[in-house]
Scaffold this motif. Structure first.
Motif, short mmCIF file in Angstrom:
data_model
loop_
_atom_site.label_atom_id
_atom_site.label_comp_id
_atom_site.label_asym_id
_atom_site.label_seq_id
_atom_site.Cartn_x
_atom_site.Cartn_y
_atom_site.Cartn_z
N ASN A 1 -57.07 101.93 -52.66
CA ASN A 1 -55.95 100.81 -53.26
C ASN A 1 -54.76 101.11 -52.75
N LEU A 2 -53.94 100.64 -51.83
CA LEU A 2 -52.68 100.89 -51.25
C LEU A 2 -51.37 100.31 -52.15
N CYS B 1 -46.94 98.70 -46.12
CA CYS B 1 -48.39 98.52 -46.04
C CYS B 1 -48.74 97.01 -46.65
N GLU B 2 -48.11 96.29 -46.95
CA GLU B 2 -48.40 95.07 -47.88
C GLU B 2 -49.29 94.17 -46.96
N SER C 1 -47.39 99.66 -51.73
CA SER C 1 -46.77 99.56 -50.62
C SER C 1 -45.42 99.82 -51.34
N LYS D 1 -53.17 95.68 -47.27
CA LYS D 1 -53.72 96.20 -48.29
C LYS D 1 -55.11 95.48 -48.75
N GLU E 1 -50.10 96.94 -60.13
CA GLU E 1 -50.99 97.83 -59.11
C GLU E 1 -50.48 99.20 -60.07
#
Length: 400
Positions: A250-251, A236-237, A253, A240, A3
């Motif tokens: 797009n988070l 926040c997985e 974590s 996501k 990411e």
């Protein structure tokens, strides 16, 4: 980190950073809950009725609690501006000093920033790095239009107001409702930026009303997946994939509890390294060869980036001067000049010009007779680069 690689590939000069209140908490700024408590105590001290606010707080209705407290203040001839001016605790909004997260933000390749924060931490950070920003405040039509026309790129847009303009601060329900639900240039600017720029959220939470407003807006329009929105969010997985599919966000974590944001700092350092390192090859090799050595590598590149922000090229003499000064913390000018003239062979005029350049660009500080480092990560990096050479020099001086 896949990411981080993807985000690094998307970030450029036109990226816009959204800096939430979480970025200010390491500097001692209050959370929204704490600020409402301060307002409640202030209202109570003036004889205002806080019973309704207490009821709202039982169900975490912070905006409604703030609104009823504001109403009570108005009844006794006071206002939110009076609260920010008179409450001693609110002095932190002007006195707080930047922390590591702010220094890392300043190392990112963009200087286009929007924030709901009232404090002065971002302004102070960029001033310290020698890059003062254009300040844009809520309702400033001329400067907001300049943002929309790309006429200014180095700006901090404080769309909820600023402690320096307490009359314009947005804090209660009526003010927030007006910003979100009525036609105004601030709302239109935010929406235009969302649709046309890569946006990166740092320090915003999943329950942040500003983040949720943007999320809900994306749910209203037809093509959120064609936009570039990225957000560093704590733990926040599990959600996501949903956020990517539903909102196009797009988070990224990061782990931590309470005021522990160390993992966020680690990920920002990863991002900076990726941005400074073509295709991330150096980081990939380091991770394979020496996982334990990666933390030191993550802080490297801050010096180079700081110098590149001040100039189009990195001058080795500039790096050495910063490192020499930072190693000693405070050094007499004549000692610095003597070192670079006698030991390194530079002309006095050349040294003088580079020192003056570094002072003007706020990469070092100076009094009449002394030179001092800036309290930034790049100073530490420069000192570490010069350490062995300076220790040899000191040994030679001692033996003479």
């Amino acid at each position: 980190m896949e990411e981080i690689e993807q985000l690094a590939a998307k970030m450029d000069r036109d990226t816009v950073l959204f800096i939430g209140s979480g970025a200010s908490s390491p500097a001692g700024l209050p959370s929204w809950w704490e600020l409402v408590d301060w307002l409640k105590d202030y209202t109570n001290s003036l004889g205002g009725d806080i019973n309704a606010a207490n009821e709202y707080l039982k169900t975490s209705q912070l905006i409604n609690a703030t609104s009823t407290l504001t109403s009570q203040l108005n009844k006794i001839g006071k206002s939110l501006a009076d609260f920010f001016n008179e409450e001693p605790k609110c002095e932190i909004f002007t006195s707080a000093t930047p922390k590591e997260i702010h220094q890392l933000i300043a190392q990112l390749p963009t200087s286009s920033i929007i924030t709901p924060n009232y404090d002065l931490l971002l302004e102070k950070t960029f001033d310290e790095t020698g890059k003062p920003m254009e300040m844009v405040y809520k309702g400033d039509k001329d400067r907001i239009n300049s943002i929309l026309r790309n006429a200014i790129k180095d700006y901090i847009y404080k769309y909820h107001g600023c402690i320096t303009k307490p009359d314009d601060i947005i804090f209660d329900f009526n003010q927030y409702n007006t910003l979100i639900h009525t036609p105004n240039i601030d709302k239109e600017c935010l929406r235009a930026l969302i649709q046309t720029k890569t946006i990166v959220f740092i320090g915003a939470g999943l329950e942040d009303p500003d983040f949720n407003h943007i999320r809900d807006y994306l749910n209203e329009i037809a093509t959120p997946k064609n936009m570039e929105l990225w957000a560093f969010m704590r733990d926040c997985e599990p959600i996501k994939e949903h956020y990517k599919e539903a909102f196009g966000i797009n988070l990224i974590s990061y782990a931590g509890q309470g005021n522990d944001h160390s993992d966020l700092l680690t990920k920002l350092k990863d991002l900076i390294l990726r941005l400074n390192d073509e295709n991330g090859k150096v980081l990939d090799a380091l991770e394979i060869a020496s996982p334990s050595g990666i933390e030191q590598k993550k802080i490297e590149g801050l010096l180079r980036n700081a110098l590149l922000q001040a100039n189009d090229e990195v001058m080795p003499l500039d790096e050495a001067i910063i490192g020499f000064i930072a190693f000693f913390d405070t050094v007499e000018k004549n000692i610095c000049f003597r070192y670079f003239h006698d030991r390194k062979g530079h002309q006095v005029g050349e040294i003088s010009n580079r020192v003056e350049y570094l002072i003007q660009n706020k990469l070092i500080k100076a009094t009449e007779n002394y030179l001092m480092p800036m309290n930034c990560g790049f100073s530490q990096e420069a000192a570490e680069q010069m350490e062995e050479e300076i220790l040899d020099y000191l040994m030679e001086q001692e033996n003479e």
